[in-house]
Design a protein around this motif. Structure first.
Motif, PDB file in Angstrom:
ATOM      1  N   TRP A  26      35.029  34.006  33.047  1.00 31.38           N
ATOM      2  CA  TRP A  26      35.166  33.936  34.506  1.00 31.38           C
ATOM      3  C   TRP A  26      36.526  33.394  34.942  1.00 31.38           C
ATOM      4  CZ3 TRP A  26      36.065  29.327  37.003  1.00 31.38           C
ATOM      5  CH2 TRP A  26      35.943  28.186  36.207  1.00 31.38           C
ATOM      6  N   ASN A  27      37.150  32.573  34.088  1.00 29.35           N
ATOM      7  CA  ASN A  27      38.420  31.934  34.449  1.00 29.35           C
ATOM      8  C   ASN A  27      39.646  32.673  33.905  1.00 29.35           C
ATOM      9  OD1 ASN A  27      38.252  31.366  31.739  1.00 29.35           O
ATOM     10  ND2 ASN A  27      38.243  29.143  31.948  1.00 29.35           N
ATOM     11  N   GLY A  28      39.445  33.860  33.328  1.00 32.90           N
ATOM     12  CA  GLY A  28      40.551  34.659  32.818  1.00 32.90           C
ATOM     13  C   GLY A  28      40.877  34.440  31.356  1.00 32.90           C
ATOM     14  N   GLU A  29      40.274  33.425  30.748  1.00 30.81           N
ATOM     15  CA  GLU A  29      40.483  33.182  29.309  1.00 30.81           C
ATOM     16  C   GLU A  29      39.797  34.293  28.506  1.00 30.81           C
ATOM     17  OE1 GLU A  29      42.195  30.618  27.774  1.00 30.81           O
ATOM     18  OE2 GLU A  29      42.876  30.104  29.793  1.00 30.81           O
ATOM     19  N   PRO A  30      40.300  34.606  27.312  1.00 26.49           N
ATOM     20  CA  PRO A  30      39.660  35.648  26.502  1.00 26.49           C
ATOM     21  C   PRO A  30      38.221  35.264  26.131  1.00 26.49           C
ATOM     22  CG  PRO A  30      41.809  35.041  25.597  1.00 26.49           C
ATOM     23  CD  PRO A  30      41.487  34.054  26.676  1.00 26.49           C
ATOM     24  N   ALA A  31      37.310  36.226  26.217  1.00 27.38           N
ATOM     25  CA  ALA A  31      35.925  36.000  25.789  1.00 27.38           C
ATOM     26  C   ALA A  31      35.890  35.993  24.272  1.00 27.38           C
ATOM     27  CB  ALA A  31      35.021  37.096  26.348  1.00 27.38           C
ATOM     28  N   ARG A  32      35.013  35.161  23.680  1.00 28.40           N
ATOM     29  CA  ARG A  32      34.927  35.103  22.214  1.00 28.40           C
ATOM     30  C   ARG A  32      33.920  36.098  21.668  1.00 28.40           C
ATOM     31  NH1 ARG A  32      30.905  32.442  19.851  1.00 28.40           N
ATOM     32  NH2 ARG A  32      32.121  31.989  18.004  1.00 28.40           N
ATOM     33  N   CYS A  33      33.193  36.772  22.575  1.00 29.59           N
ATOM     34  CA  CYS A  33      32.186  37.753  22.171  1.00 29.59           C
ATOM     35  C   CYS A  33      32.387  39.054  22.940  1.00 29.59           C
ATOM     36  CB  CYS A  33      30.785  37.213  22.452  1.00 29.59           C
ATOM     37  SG  CYS A  33      30.333  35.809  21.425  1.00 29.59           S
ATOM     38  N   TYR A  34      31.714  40.099  22.479  1.00 29.54           N
ATOM     39  CA  TYR A  34      31.734  41.379  23.194  1.00 29.54           C
ATOM     40  C   TYR A  34      30.335  41.984  23.145  1.00 29.54           C
ATOM     41  CZ  TYR A  34      31.895  43.717  18.632  1.00 29.54           C
ATOM     42  OH  TYR A  34      31.602  44.146  17.360  1.00 29.54           O
ATOM     43  N   ARG A  35      30.052  42.893  24.077  1.00 29.49           N
ATOM     44  CA  ARG A  35      28.757  43.567  24.124  1.00 29.49           C
ATOM     45  C   ARG A  35      28.907  44.937  23.476  1.00 29.49           C
ATOM     46  NH1 ARG A  35      24.451  42.312  27.022  1.00 29.49           N
ATOM     47  NH2 ARG A  35      25.658  41.081  28.497  1.00 29.49           N
ATOM     48  N   TYR A  42      28.120  40.400  20.218  1.00 28.38           N
ATOM     49  CA  TYR A  42      28.711  40.159  18.910  1.00 28.38           C
ATOM     50  C   TYR A  42      29.825  39.133  19.002  1.00 28.38           C
ATOM     51  CZ  TYR A  42      26.465  44.564  17.562  1.00 28.38           C
ATOM     52  OH  TYR A  42      25.550  45.553  17.315  1.00 28.38           O
ATOM     53  N   ASN A  43      29.948  38.319  17.973  1.00 32.73           N
ATOM     54  CA  ASN A  43      31.081  37.422  17.827  1.00 32.73           C
ATOM     55  C   ASN A  43      32.291  38.296  17.512  1.00 32.73           C
ATOM     56  OD1 ASN A  43      33.076  35.870  16.359  1.00 32.73           O
ATOM     57  ND2 ASN A  43      31.580  34.230  16.216  1.00 32.73           N
ATOM     58  N   SER A  44      33.337  38.223  18.310  1.00 32.92           N
ATOM     59  CA  SER A  44      34.510  39.080  18.121  1.00 32.92           C
ATOM     60  C   SER A  44      35.217  38.842  16.796  1.00 32.92           C
ATOM     61  CB  SER A  44      35.505  38.872  19.268  1.00 32.92           C
ATOM     62  OG  SER A  44      34.941  39.280  20.484  1.00 32.92           O
ATOM     63  N   SER A  45      35.172  37.629  16.280  1.00 33.08           N
ATOM     64  CA  SER A  45      35.859  37.306  15.026  1.00 33.08           C
ATOM     65  C   SER A  45      35.079  37.760  13.801  1.00 33.08           C
ATOM     66  CB  SER A  45      36.104  35.810  14.916  1.00 33.08           C
ATOM     67  OG  SER A  45      36.923  35.380  15.962  1.00 33.08           O
ATOM     68  N   THR A  46      33.777  37.462  13.775  1.00 32.75           N
ATOM     69  CA  THR A  46      32.972  37.741  12.584  1.00 32.75           C
ATOM     70  C   THR A  46      32.191  39.045  12.672  1.00 32.75           C
ATOM     71  OG1 THR A  46      31.017  36.595  13.423  1.00 32.75           O
ATOM     72  CG2 THR A  46      32.657  35.261  12.220  1.00 32.75           C
ATOM     73  N   ARG A  47      32.085  39.609  13.875  1.00 34.35           N
ATOM     74  CA  ARG A  47      31.290  40.809  14.147  1.00 34.35           C
ATOM     75  C   ARG A  47      29.794  40.580  13.949  1.00 34.35           C
ATOM     76  NH1 ARG A  47      35.339  42.857  16.584  1.00 34.35           N
ATOM     77  NH2 ARG A  47      36.887  44.060  15.475  1.00 34.35           N
TER      78      ARG A  47
END
Length: 96
Positions: A26-35, A42-47
């Motif tokens: 919400w604050n513009g920082e990168p999300a650590r997960c994706y849909r 999913y966790n973007s780093s570990t999938r």
């Protein structure tokens, strides 16, 4: 009472949290997960698949599934998105 935080962008502003595909918080920082395509988070780093119920107000007590109990916002295993310090400010739902 305010709206729940979205498990992906952690915003508490009204939007379709079941379909949110934001790449930022919400604050513009990168999300650590994706849909993913099937709605899983999913966790973007570990999938690894993140448990969606763990992110909800009700939480998840299931210890038999493979989805990880970690906060979609910060990665903590002690809470989900609703309790995350990165969650957006509480917004009261407007009555129509």
């Amino acid at each position: 009472s305010g709206l729940p935080a979205c498990a992906l962008c952690l915003s508490q502003v009204a939007h379709d949290i079941a379909k949110c595909k934001s790449t930022t918080l919400w604050n513009g920082e990168p999300a650590r997960c994706y849909r993913g395509d099937r709605g899983r988070i999913y966790n973007s780093s570990t999938r690894a698949v993140i448990c969606l119920n763990w992110q909800l107000v009700k939480g998840c007590s299931d210890t038999t599934h493979n989805s990880r109990h970690e906060c979609s916002g910060c990665g903590s295993q002690n809470h989900g998105a609703q309790e995350c310090h990165l969650a957006g400010p509480s917004v009261t739902a407007e009555k129509s």
